[in-house]
Design a protein around this motif. Structure first.
Motif, PDB file in Angstrom:
ATOM      1  N   CYS A 123       3.151   0.456   9.156  1.00  0.00           N
ATOM      2  CA  CYS A 123       1.828   0.984   8.875  1.00  0.00           C
ATOM      3  C   CYS A 123       0.706   0.028   9.275  1.00  0.00           C
ATOM      4  O   CYS A 123      -0.444   0.419   9.360  1.00  0.00           O
ATOM      5  CB  CYS A 123       1.693   1.310   7.388  1.00  0.00           C
ATOM      6  SG  CYS A 123       0.214   2.251   7.028  1.00  0.00           S
ATOM      7  N   CYS A 128      -4.347   1.901   9.751  1.00  0.00           N
ATOM      8  CA  CYS A 128      -4.021   2.154   8.355  1.00  0.00           C
ATOM      9  C   CYS A 128      -5.001   1.524   7.375  1.00  0.00           C
ATOM     10  O   CYS A 128      -5.253   2.093   6.331  1.00  0.00           O
ATOM     11  CB  CYS A 128      -2.613   1.630   8.048  1.00  0.00           C
ATOM     12  SG  CYS A 128      -1.316   2.727   8.633  1.00  0.00           S
ATOM     13  N   LYS A 156       2.542   7.553   5.799  1.00  0.00           N
ATOM     14  CA  LYS A 156       1.621   6.740   6.578  1.00  0.00           C
ATOM     15  C   LYS A 156       0.380   7.507   7.029  1.00  0.00           C
ATOM     16  O   LYS A 156      -0.580   6.893   7.501  1.00  0.00           O
ATOM     17  CB  LYS A 156       2.341   6.175   7.807  1.00  0.00           C
ATOM     18  CG  LYS A 156       3.428   5.180   7.470  1.00  0.00           C
ATOM     19  CD  LYS A 156       4.124   4.658   8.707  1.00  0.00           C
ATOM     20  CE  LYS A 156       5.026   5.712   9.312  1.00  0.00           C
ATOM     21  NZ  LYS A 156       5.792   5.180  10.477  1.00  0.00           N
TER      22      LYS A 156
END
Length: 207
Positions: A123, A128, A156
């Motif tokens: 991630c 992110c 995610k």
């Protein structure tokens, strides 16, 4: 904020400490272990053999879901990880990372560093953990605010975070491609399945 409010309410109702992860019902333990491995970077999961973890459970009530809480330290951060059947809430103790004590210009980078330290490398791709330039008490941010958490194809696709009570938190959703909506959070610990408390912990503990 639904899950965060539920955790807050459960704190007031109380948690019961358990001696070890083996005292959790098998299905809940397997689920918790799976998502901990998915979310956290190596060495950070509360199930790492080297971690000294204080664990507790909260049985569902009319207004709160089943919850499992892990309190421990990893990557130099004191963590309270509270999870339900559909989410995991990670709160970083203010004593180990006081975001609001930093100069405002330094706060976003401090949040990003904490995220990189905690979460799985899958991630940490720049997308992110983009955070607002201005971070103050009560702020809530999201990597993908337009995405409905109930319809995510993978965890995610949306990670939320913010500052509450002076503490940085992250909220992750337990989502797989086949899921639609939320699983019943009152059935995670299994009514009738044994959860072996070591002693009651009715103090108003950490989030």
């Amino acid at each position: 904020m639904k899950w965060i409010d539920a955790v807050e309410k459960a704190r007031g109702e109380g948690f019961d400490e358990i001696a070890s992860e083996d005292d959790l019902p098998a299905a809940a333990r397997a689920d918790s272990l799976y998502w901990s491995r998915a979310f956290f970077s190596p060495g950070v999961s509360p199930y790492e053999p080297s971690q000294r973890v204080r664990r507790a459970v909260h049985r569902a009530t009319a207004s709160t879901p089943d919850l499992v809480r892990h309190e421990y330290e990893a990557s130099g951060l004191r963590l309270t990880v509270t999870e339900g059947r559909s989410f995991t809430l990670i709160v970083i103790a203010r004593e180990s990372l006081d975001i609001l004590a930093l100069p405002e210009a330094e706060r976003p980078n401090a949040v990003a560093r904490a995220a990189v330290a905690l979460f799985h490398a899958d991630c940490v791709d720049g997308r992110c953990f983009g955070v607002p330039e201005s971070l103050s008490e009560g702020i809530f941010f999201s990597t993908n605010p337009g995405a409905d958490p109930r319809l995510l194809g993978a965890w995610k696709e949306r990670i939320d975070g913010g500052i509450r009570g002076g503490e940085l938190f992250f909220l992750l959703y337990k989502r797989l491609s086949w899921m639609t909506g939320w699983l019943n959070g009152s059935e995670w610990l299994g009514a009738g399945q044994s959860v072996m408390p070591s002693r009651p912990s009715r103090r108003r503990g950490r989030r």
